[in-house]
Scaffold this motif. Sequence first.
Motif, PDB file in Angstrom:
ATOM      1  N   LYS A   2       0.827  -1.187   0.000  1.00 45.49           N
ATOM      2  CA  LYS A   2       0.000   0.000   0.000  1.00 45.49           C
ATOM      3  C   LYS A   2       0.869   1.248   0.000  1.00 45.49           C
ATOM      4  O   LYS A   2       1.836   1.357   0.741  1.00 45.49           O
ATOM      5  N   ALA A   3       0.484   2.207  -0.834  1.00 44.51           N
ATOM      6  CA  ALA A   3       1.230   3.460  -0.916  1.00 44.51           C
ATOM      7  C   ALA A   3       0.281   4.596  -1.246  1.00 44.51           C
ATOM      8  O   ALA A   3      -0.781   4.394  -1.844  1.00 44.51           O
ATOM      9  N   ILE A   4       0.667   5.794  -0.836  1.00 44.33           N
ATOM     10  CA  ILE A   4      -0.015   7.002  -1.264  1.00 44.33           C
ATOM     11  C   ILE A   4       0.908   7.753  -2.217  1.00 44.33           C
ATOM     12  O   ILE A   4       2.122   7.516  -2.240  1.00 44.33           O
ATOM     13  N   GLY A   5       0.351   8.652  -3.006  1.00 45.78           N
ATOM     14  CA  GLY A   5       1.151   9.405  -3.954  1.00 45.78           C
ATOM     15  C   GLY A   5       1.159  10.880  -3.628  1.00 45.78           C
ATOM     16  O   GLY A   5       0.156  11.428  -3.156  1.00 45.78           O
ATOM     17  N   ILE A   6       2.282  11.537  -3.880  1.00 42.52           N
ATOM     18  CA  ILE A   6       2.396  12.989  -3.780  1.00 42.52           C
ATOM     19  C   ILE A   6       2.996  13.497  -5.082  1.00 42.52           C
ATOM     20  O   ILE A   6       4.086  13.066  -5.474  1.00 42.52           O
ATOM     21  N   ILE A   7       2.278  14.388  -5.761  1.00 43.25           N
ATOM     22  CA  ILE A   7       2.752  14.963  -7.017  1.00 43.25           C
ATOM     23  C   ILE A   7       3.108  16.421  -6.776  1.00 43.25           C
ATOM     24  O   ILE A   7       2.252  17.223  -6.377  1.00 43.25           O
ATOM     25  N   VAL A 120       5.207   6.075   0.608  1.00 42.70           N
ATOM     26  CA  VAL A 120       4.853   7.275  -0.142  1.00 42.70           C
ATOM     27  C   VAL A 120       5.661   7.289  -1.438  1.00 42.70           C
ATOM     28  O   VAL A 120       6.885   7.094  -1.411  1.00 42.70           O
ATOM     29  N   VAL A 121       4.976   7.505  -2.559  1.00 47.14           N
ATOM     30  CA  VAL A 121       5.641   7.696  -3.850  1.00 47.14           C
ATOM     31  C   VAL A 121       5.561   9.183  -4.173  1.00 47.14           C
ATOM     32  O   VAL A 121       4.470   9.738  -4.305  1.00 47.14           O
ATOM     33  N   ILE A 122       6.713   9.835  -4.275  1.00 44.28           N
ATOM     34  CA  ILE A 122       6.788  11.268  -4.546  1.00 44.28           C
ATOM     35  C   ILE A 122       7.287  11.469  -5.972  1.00 44.28           C
ATOM     36  O   ILE A 122       8.311  10.902  -6.361  1.00 44.28           O
ATOM     37  N   THR A 123       6.570  12.257  -6.744  1.00 48.25           N
ATOM     38  CA  THR A 123       6.949  12.490  -8.146  1.00 48.25           C
ATOM     39  C   THR A 123       6.746  13.967  -8.500  1.00 48.25           C
ATOM     40  O   THR A 123       6.102  14.712  -7.765  1.00 48.25           O
ATOM     41  N   SER A 124       7.270  14.361  -9.659  1.00 48.33           N
ATOM     42  CA  SER A 124       6.973  15.680 -10.207  1.00 48.33           C
ATOM     43  C   SER A 124       5.758  15.560 -11.118  1.00 48.33           C
ATOM     44  O   SER A 124       5.360  14.464 -11.508  1.00 48.33           O
ATOM     45  N   GLY A 125       5.179  16.711 -11.484  1.00 42.34           N
ATOM     46  CA  GLY A 125       3.989  16.694 -12.325  1.00 42.34           C
ATOM     47  C   GLY A 125       4.246  17.103 -13.760  1.00 42.34           C
ATOM     48  O   GLY A 125       3.298  17.247 -14.536  1.00 42.34           O
ATOM     49  N   ASP A 126       5.523  17.297 -14.137  1.00 43.42           N
ATOM     50  CA  ASP A 126       5.802  17.800 -15.487  1.00 43.42           C
ATOM     51  C   ASP A 126       6.715  16.878 -16.290  1.00 43.42           C
ATOM     52  O   ASP A 126       7.403  17.330 -17.201  1.00 43.42           O
ATOM     53  N   SER A 127       6.705  15.589 -15.969  1.00 47.77           N
ATOM     54  CA  SER A 127       7.499  14.610 -16.719  1.00 47.77           C
ATOM     55  C   SER A 127       6.570  13.687 -17.497  1.00 47.77           C
ATOM     56  O   SER A 127       5.500  13.314 -17.015  1.00 47.77           O
ATOM     57  N   VAL A 194      10.707   6.855  -3.470  1.00 42.80           N
ATOM     58  CA  VAL A 194       9.878   6.018  -2.610  1.00 42.80           C
ATOM     59  C   VAL A 194      10.477   6.063  -1.210  1.00 42.80           C
ATOM     60  O   VAL A 194      11.697   5.930  -1.036  1.00 42.80           O
ATOM     61  N   ILE A 195       9.634   6.277  -0.205  1.00 43.37           N
ATOM     62  CA  ILE A 195      10.076   6.374   1.183  1.00 43.37           C
ATOM     63  C   ILE A 195       8.928   5.920   2.072  1.00 43.37           C
ATOM     64  O   ILE A 195       7.755   6.023   1.690  1.00 43.37           O
ATOM     65  N   SER A 196       9.234   5.398   3.235  1.00 39.97           N
ATOM     66  CA  SER A 196       8.161   5.020   4.152  1.00 39.97           C
ATOM     67  C   SER A 196       7.491   6.281   4.687  1.00 39.97           C
ATOM     68  O   SER A 196       8.141   7.323   4.871  1.00 39.97           O
ATOM     69  N   ARG A 197       6.220   6.184   4.938  1.00 41.35           N
ATOM     70  CA  ARG A 197       5.459   7.355   5.394  1.00 41.35           C
ATOM     71  C   ARG A 197       5.961   7.864   6.743  1.00 41.35           C
ATOM     72  O   ARG A 197       6.129   9.076   6.949  1.00 41.35           O
ATOM     73  N   THR A 198       6.215   6.951   7.660  1.00 37.09           N
ATOM     74  CA  THR A 198       6.673   7.374   8.996  1.00 37.09           C
ATOM     75  C   THR A 198       8.066   7.994   8.938  1.00 37.09           C
ATOM     76  O   THR A 198       8.335   8.978   9.639  1.00 37.09           O
ATOM     77  N   LEU A 199       8.953   7.446   8.110  1.00 37.72           N
ATOM     78  CA  LEU A 199      10.295   8.028   7.985  1.00 37.72           C
ATOM     79  C   LEU A 199      10.210   9.421   7.385  1.00 37.72           C
ATOM     80  O   LEU A 199      10.913  10.344   7.833  1.00 37.72           O
ATOM     81  N   LEU A 200       9.347   9.613   6.390  1.00 36.24           N
ATOM     82  CA  LEU A 200       9.197  10.930   5.782  1.00 36.24           C
ATOM     83  C   LEU A 200       8.711  11.950   6.809  1.00 36.24           C
ATOM     84  O   LEU A 200       9.235  13.075   6.885  1.00 36.24           O
TER      85      LEU A 200
END
Length: 372
Positions: A2-7, A120-127, A194-200
């Motif tokens: 399970k993961a959430i995304g942040i753009i 958590v999956v963190i990405t940019s929105g312009d790629s 990609v990083i764990s939510r609690t670590l972030l």
Amino acid sequence: MKAIGIILAGGNNDGRLGVLTDHRAAAALPIGSCYRAIDFTLSNMSNSGIGKVAVLTQYNSRSLRDHLMSSKWWDFGRKQGGLFVFTPYTSNAGSTWFRGTADSIYQNMTFLKRSNEEYVVITSGDSIYKMDYRKVLEYHKEKNADITVVYQKMTGKDLSKFGILQMDADNKLEGFEEKPEQPKSDAASLGIYVISRTLLINLLNQIIPEGRYSLVKDIIIRFIHTLKIYGYEYDGYWNAIGTGIAAYFETNMDFLKKDIRDHFINEYPYIETKPKDEPPAKYNRGADVTDSIVGSGAIFDGKVEHSVVFRRVRVGKGAAVRNSILMEGCQIGENCVVENAIFDKEVVLSAGQRVIGVSSEEPAVLKKGTKL
């Protein structure tokens, strides 16, 4: 897993896109005759089984927010999870714009704390790319990594625009140079983490009070020898339009290549976008359109070749458009010549006008609403 995304979709890319980002965020830029740049990351999230995504906006966000008004097109219209659009926080006590990528997430810490997903999956929105984030998550878990950075080998490209990774034989990061003049490798970060939510949460609570606001500089580079940070290699199509006008032009023109067009449009999983209710393109007697992709509602009386044409564009009799990008609502008058150019929305050329750029690397760019 399970993961959430942040753009991260808040920037104007430091002016590298010129007038194209005068009135919109880079993530809202039109791509390939019918898409917006953010459609690719949103579709990747949904297609990877990530059902809860936050889009962090800031600079000229109206166009982007309008595009994201309904989340159902990317299958985020659900009771559990969904699509969340966040802007800098404003209250009677004042307001603070995002001071960096880490700060933009910190200011929306509630989103992280109210989530239950492990990663958590963190990405940019312009790629522009198509990726299954589940493969990255599996790799992250196999390596028992604290952070995973997605990279691509970019031999022959200008690496001074990217973050460059140095890794050992096991792909563990040993160094990270941000936009170096003389890079030590050709492994360029794609801005996907990609990083764990609690670590972030813990890292953000540590660095922000110290006046540190960057994900790359203040987390990855700072903790590169104390955290287990690994690189994950991606070898598919990827381009970042935010690196400049030439990259934006190149990315759109890539959609004229059948293999790339099929990859995004005809091969499952698909890239989705907010649809527009327009009639099909119309080709009147004398129209000659070759090696081009066109949006709905366009009307052609003249000649168009090797170009990307968005919806509701009109090309008049005797006009010639070559190697160019015409955004929504452009009107090209009779006997005009347009070559090596990018026209933002609603550009109007009266009869007989000529707009010719130097080359694909140095196209002529006309801002929104220009009338010649």
